[in-house]
Enzyme design. Structure first.
Site, mmCIF file in Angstrom:
data_model
loop_
_atom_site.group_PDB
_atom_site.id
_atom_site.type_symbol
_atom_site.label_atom_id
_atom_site.label_comp_id
_atom_site.label_asym_id
_atom_site.label_seq_id
_atom_site.Cartn_x
_atom_site.Cartn_y
_atom_site.Cartn_z
ATOM 1 C CB THR A 160 -36.689 35.819 62.349
ATOM 2 O OG1 THR A 160 -35.609 36.531 61.767
ATOM 3 C CG2 THR A 160 -36.378 34.325 62.360
ATOM 4 C CD GLN A 344 -9.878 27.924 48.609
ATOM 5 O OE1 GLN A 344 -10.885 28.559 48.342
ATOM 6 N NE2 GLN A 344 -8.879 27.775 47.750
ATOM 7 N N GLY A 347 -12.461 22.074 47.754
ATOM 8 C CA GLY A 347 -12.170 22.373 46.346
ATOM 9 C C GLY A 347 -13.453 22.601 45.560
ATOM 10 N N GLY A 348 -13.477 22.159 44.317
ATOM 11 C CA GLY A 348 -14.639 22.366 43.439
ATOM 12 C C GLY A 348 -15.892 21.737 44.018
ATOM 13 C CD GLU A 371 -30.718 38.822 68.208
ATOM 14 O OE1 GLU A 371 -30.204 39.318 69.226
ATOM 15 O OE2 GLU A 371 -31.474 37.847 68.234
HETATM 16 N N1 CAA Z 1 -29.860 48.174 77.773
HETATM 17 C C1 CAA Z 1 -30.818 49.012 78.254
HETATM 18 N N2 CAA Z 1 -30.951 50.283 77.829
HETATM 19 C C2 CAA Z 1 -30.093 50.720 76.895
HETATM 20 C C3 CAA Z 1 -29.079 49.909 76.355
HETATM 21 C C4 CAA Z 1 -28.986 48.575 76.831
HETATM 22 N N3 CAA Z 1 -28.039 47.757 76.363
HETATM 23 N N4 CAA Z 1 -28.377 50.630 75.461
HETATM 24 C C5 CAA Z 1 -28.930 51.854 75.433
HETATM 25 N N5 CAA Z 1 -29.961 51.902 76.305
HETATM 26 C C6 CAA Z 1 -30.844 53.055 76.578
HETATM 27 C C7 CAA Z 1 -30.043 54.323 76.788
HETATM 28 O O1 CAA Z 1 -29.646 54.468 78.137
HETATM 29 C C8 CAA Z 1 -31.031 55.386 76.360
HETATM 30 O O2 CAA Z 1 -31.962 55.608 77.378
HETATM 31 P P1 CAA Z 1 -32.020 57.049 78.168
HETATM 32 O O3 CAA Z 1 -32.279 58.079 77.116
HETATM 33 O O4 CAA Z 1 -33.153 56.882 79.112
HETATM 34 O O5 CAA Z 1 -30.684 57.193 78.801
HETATM 35 C C9 CAA Z 1 -31.809 54.724 75.238
HETATM 36 O O6 CAA Z 1 -31.658 53.298 75.425
HETATM 37 C C10 CAA Z 1 -31.297 55.090 73.863
HETATM 38 O O7 CAA Z 1 -29.920 54.753 73.832
HETATM 39 P P2 CAA Z 1 -28.921 55.325 72.736
HETATM 40 O O8 CAA Z 1 -28.999 56.826 72.734
HETATM 41 O O9 CAA Z 1 -27.605 54.695 72.935
HETATM 42 O O10 CAA Z 1 -29.639 54.811 71.394
HETATM 43 P P3 CAA Z 1 -29.268 55.007 69.883
HETATM 44 O O11 CAA Z 1 -30.460 55.524 69.171
HETATM 45 O O12 CAA Z 1 -27.953 55.713 69.730
HETATM 46 O O13 CAA Z 1 -29.125 53.477 69.357
HETATM 47 C C11 CAA Z 1 -28.079 51.383 68.996
HETATM 48 C C12 CAA Z 1 -28.404 52.528 69.960
HETATM 49 C C13 CAA Z 1 -27.019 50.587 69.709
HETATM 50 C C14 CAA Z 1 -27.539 51.842 67.663
HETATM 51 C C15 CAA Z 1 -29.361 50.545 68.771
HETATM 52 O O14 CAA Z 1 -30.301 51.262 68.006
HETATM 53 C C16 CAA Z 1 -29.058 49.227 68.109
HETATM 54 O O15 CAA Z 1 -28.671 48.287 68.763
HETATM 55 N N6 CAA Z 1 -29.253 49.143 66.753
HETATM 56 C C17 CAA Z 1 -29.177 47.886 66.060
HETATM 57 C C18 CAA Z 1 -30.556 47.345 65.851
HETATM 58 C C19 CAA Z 1 -30.644 45.899 66.127
HETATM 59 O O16 CAA Z 1 -29.795 45.296 66.776
HETATM 60 N N7 CAA Z 1 -31.703 45.295 65.660
HETATM 61 C C20 CAA Z 1 -31.933 43.921 65.913
HETATM 62 C C21 CAA Z 1 -33.267 43.516 65.390
HETATM 63 S S1 CAA Z 1 -33.667 41.878 65.915
HETATM 64 C C22 CAA Z 1 -33.014 40.831 64.784
HETATM 65 O O17 CAA Z 1 -32.215 41.192 63.977
HETATM 66 C C23 CAA Z 1 -33.571 39.426 64.884
HETATM 67 C C24 CAA Z 1 -32.751 38.294 64.540
HETATM 68 O O18 CAA Z 1 -31.589 38.404 64.422
HETATM 69 C C25 CAA Z 1 -33.321 36.988 64.410
HETATM 70 P P1 FAD Z 2 -28.822 49.607 57.609
HETATM 71 O O1 FAD Z 2 -29.107 50.042 58.970
HETATM 72 O O2 FAD Z 2 -29.495 50.309 56.468
HETATM 73 O O3 FAD Z 2 -27.309 49.463 57.356
HETATM 74 C C1 FAD Z 2 -26.696 49.499 56.069
HETATM 75 C C2 FAD Z 2 -25.166 49.454 56.284
HETATM 76 O O4 FAD Z 2 -24.732 50.634 56.975
HETATM 77 C C3 FAD Z 2 -24.715 48.261 57.141
HETATM 78 O O5 FAD Z 2 -23.474 47.792 56.675
HETATM 79 C C4 FAD Z 2 -24.537 48.896 58.517
HETATM 80 O O6 FAD Z 2 -23.618 48.184 59.327
HETATM 81 C C5 FAD Z 2 -24.005 50.284 58.146
HETATM 82 N N1 FAD Z 2 -24.267 51.270 59.192
HETATM 83 C C6 FAD Z 2 -25.470 51.770 59.586
HETATM 84 N N2 FAD Z 2 -25.305 52.640 60.592
HETATM 85 C C7 FAD Z 2 -23.976 52.695 60.849
HETATM 86 C C8 FAD Z 2 -23.162 53.402 61.776
HETATM 87 N N3 FAD Z 2 -23.687 54.259 62.660
HETATM 88 N N4 FAD Z 2 -21.821 53.197 61.767
HETATM 89 C C9 FAD Z 2 -21.267 52.325 60.872
HETATM 90 N N5 FAD Z 2 -21.982 51.622 59.974
HETATM 91 C C10 FAD Z 2 -23.314 51.796 59.962
HETATM 92 N N6 FAD Z 2 -35.252 42.592 62.769
HETATM 93 C C11 FAD Z 2 -36.191 42.419 63.725
HETATM 94 O O7 FAD Z 2 -36.625 43.352 64.364
HETATM 95 N N7 FAD Z 2 -36.687 41.173 63.986
HETATM 96 C C12 FAD Z 2 -36.262 40.072 63.327
HETATM 97 O O8 FAD Z 2 -36.723 38.958 63.607
HETATM 98 C C13 FAD Z 2 -35.265 40.229 62.305
HETATM 99 N N8 FAD Z 2 -34.832 39.155 61.599
HETATM 100 C C14 FAD Z 2 -34.047 39.361 60.494
HETATM 101 C C15 FAD Z 2 -33.798 38.307 59.612
HETATM 102 C C16 FAD Z 2 -33.074 38.522 58.446
HETATM 103 C C17 FAD Z 2 -32.844 37.399 57.488
HETATM 104 C C18 FAD Z 2 -32.565 39.821 58.153
HETATM 105 C C19 FAD Z 2 -31.799 40.093 56.886
HETATM 106 C C20 FAD Z 2 -32.775 40.850 59.047
HETATM 107 C C21 FAD Z 2 -33.516 40.639 60.212
HETATM 108 N N9 FAD Z 2 -33.838 41.698 61.074
HETATM 109 C C22 FAD Z 2 -34.782 41.540 62.059
HETATM 110 C C23 FAD Z 2 -33.336 43.051 60.791
HETATM 111 C C24 FAD Z 2 -31.869 43.242 61.103
HETATM 112 O O9 FAD Z 2 -31.662 43.374 62.468
HETATM 113 C C25 FAD Z 2 -31.415 44.472 60.302
HETATM 114 O O10 FAD Z 2 -31.340 44.086 58.940
HETATM 115 C C26 FAD Z 2 -30.097 45.023 60.794
HETATM 116 O O11 FAD Z 2 -30.222 45.548 62.094
HETATM 117 C C27 FAD Z 2 -29.535 46.091 59.842
HETATM 118 O O12 FAD Z 2 -30.496 47.035 59.483
HETATM 119 P P2 FAD Z 2 -30.698 47.411 57.925
HETATM 120 O O13 FAD Z 2 -30.861 46.126 57.200
HETATM 121 O O14 FAD Z 2 -31.747 48.425 57.817
HETATM 122 O O15 FAD Z 2 -29.295 48.026 57.489
#
Ligand code: CAA
Ligand code: FAD
Length: 387
Positions: A160, A344, A347-348, A371
């Site tokens: 973003t 909704q 409407g249209g 996120e």
């Molecule tokens: N705070 C600090 N540490 C944490 C934590 C937290 N909330 N949660 C986990 N950890 C630590 C764990 O303790 C572990 O560390 P140790 O091995 O030292 O114990 C390590 O992180 C790995 O933790 P997990 O084994 O739980 O990790 P995982 O691989 O199973 O993944 C997950 C966890 C929750 C799925 C994580 O990968 C996740 O949040 N995925 C979603 C990705 C995401 O949110 N992306 C956002 C991109 S930003 C964006 O999208 C921008 C925007 O909107 C504008």
């Molecule tokens: P995938 O991980 O491929 O997921 C595909 C589907 O599978 C989803 O429905 C998901 O919920 C489901 N799924 C995956 N794993 C599991 C599970 N274990 N259990 C159940 N369901 C599961 N990222 C950044 O780092 N920085 C940014 O600034 C940022 N901005 C963004 C802005 C936009 C407009 C968009 C579209 C995305 C942005 N993202 C950013 C990335 C965003 O965080 C990811 O798109 C999001 O985390 C999902 O990852 P993916 O798109 O690869 O979907």
């Protein structure tokens, strides 16, 4: 005995009024064009900077407004009520810099937070990759130590405000044998040699906020741009999301409030069967449900914000991870339902670009995805419950 205080104080209410007035005057008039033209508005950015609302969370010692987490939520909410794309300026400035606030040296904070507070630079947050979205720890971007430098190679996806931001918090693998513990966080600058950006993604909503790849091709940066110690980058990235999923909840609340307010105005004016459609109980019950869902999500978000503020002030909150995921999930699901119902109720006409609610419905959708998708939020919540 102390109780967690999260009801907005008088200052928070005054802040809301100020931001709403600015948003109505300077942001709302640009919202349809930003969506239609898919363009970031520098005029709107300048208006936010002039009002010191572009990065309100930055503490005063780094030149910022020093807003607490709840005040930051209120700013994002009110900006999103007018234009969801614009609300990503204060939200992503916070997302990009919480890693520094949590883990960086004082020197790094001074170097990077001050220009952002002055409005000279925005920050983005680069965690996701083409093959690593939900499973963020499976990232492939590498950072290899070389003397006093690190050399970064890889592609970050969906970033973003990529291209308009000067600074990027980039998570990269420094030790491939260590899994999540082999990831480190760095500050990369737009002007660093080897940094380039992919084309703008063509999206359903938030079209006024550019989303692009950040491509790093042998980007050499000084080693002192690492945030915290080697191997702590993934923890910092997730700890950051504990604070910033609350700002996405705020964005969702704002979008939903904008749609509800518009729908209420409309149903009072629109006449069918010889009277305003607001007279029909079927319509009234829809409005009541919309407002109820919105207020429930708002209270959860404010509660989470109060916890976030305490955690930032050095009082760890064991339920912050749960609450921030719950707030983001509840507010984004509510926003999707409320904006769909607003369409909704018009409407249209609601289905056309002559009215803003279809844009709000499209904008709301992303809050269930980024996120961390809402499936991932549910996974995070369940892990907290079961651990
Ligand atoms: N705070 C600090 N540490 C944490 C934590 C937290 N909330 N949660 C986990 N950890 C630590 C764990 O303790 C572990 O560390 P140790 O091995 O030292 O114990 C390590 O992180 C790995 O933790 P997990 O084994 O739980 O990790 P995982 O691989 O199973 O993944 C997950 C966890 C929750 C799925 C994580 O990968 C996740 O949040 N995925 C979603 C990705 C995401 O949110 N992306 C956002 C991109 S930003 C964006 O999208 C921008 C925007 O909107 C504008
Ligand atoms: P995938 O991980 O491929 O997921 C595909 C589907 O599978 C989803 O429905 C998901 O919920 C489901 N799924 C995956 N794993 C599991 C599970 N274990 N259990 C159940 N369901 C599961 N990222 C950044 O780092 N920085 C940014 O600034 C940022 N901005 C963004 C802005 C936009 C407009 C968009 C579209 C995305 C942005 N993202 C950013 C990335 C965003 O965080 C990811 O798109 C999001 O985390 C999902 O990852 P993916 O798109 O690869 O979907």
């Amino acid at each position: 005995m102390s109780f967690p205080l999260y009801a907005p104080a008088e200052e928070h209410d005054m802040l809301r009024e100020t931001v709403r007035a600015l948003a109505d005057e300077k942001i709302a008039p640009h919202a349809a064009a930003a969506d239609e033209n898919e363009e970031f508005s520098w005029d709107v950015y300048k208006a936010l900077v002039a009002a010191d609302l572009h990065a309100v969370h930055v503490p005063e010692q780094y030149g910022g407004a020093g807003a607490d987490a709840l005040a930051t939520v209120i700013v994002i909410e009110e900006v999103a009520r007018a234009c969801a794309s614009t609300s990503l300026i204060p939200a992503v400035n916070k997302l990009g810099t919480v890693p520094l606030l949590l883990s960086a040296s004082e020197e790094l904070k001074m170097r990077y937070l001050k220009p952002m507070a002055r409005g000279e630079a925005m920050f983005s947050y680069a965690l996701s990759e083409p093959e690593a979205g939900s499973d963020a720890a499976s990232m492939r971007t590498r950072a290899v130590a070389d003397g006093d430098s690190y050399v970064l190679n890889g592609t970050k996806m969906w970033i973003t405000n990529a291209g308009v931001s000067e600074y990027y918090t980039v998570m990269a693998v420094t030790d491939p044998s260590a899994g999540a513990r082999g990831i480190s966080a760095f500050v990369v600058e737009k002007s660093d040699e080897g940094v380039s950006f992919g084309p703008k993604e063509r999206k359903l909503g938030i079209k006024g906020s550019p989303t692009r790849q950040v491509i790093m091709d042998n980007v050499r940066i000084p080693a002192d741009r690492m945030i915290g110690a080697p191997g702590t980058g993934f923890k910092t990235a997730l700890a950051t999301l504990d604070h910033t999923r609350i700002t996405i909840a705020a964005q969702a609340l704002g979008i939903a409030q904008g749609a509800l307010d518009y729908a209420i105005g409309y149903v009072k004016e629109r006449k069918q069967f010889g009277r305003p459609v607001a007279d029909f109980q079927g319509v009234q019950f829809m409005l009541a449900d919309m407002a109820m869902k919105l207020e429930a999500a708002r209270q959860l978000t404010y509660h989470a914000a109060a916890k976030s503020e305490r955690a930032m002030n050095g009082e760890p909150q064991k339920d912050l991870t749960f609450l921030s995921s719950a707030a983001k999930c509840a507010a984004s699901d509510a926003a999707m339902e409320i904006t769909t119902d607003a369409v909704q109720l018009l409407g249209g006409y609601g289905y056309t670009k002559d009215f803003p609610v279809e844009r709000m419905m499209r904008d709301a959708k992303i809050t269930q995805i980024y996120e961390g998708t809402n499936q991932i939020q549910r996974m995070v919540m369940a892990r907290q419950l079961l651990k």
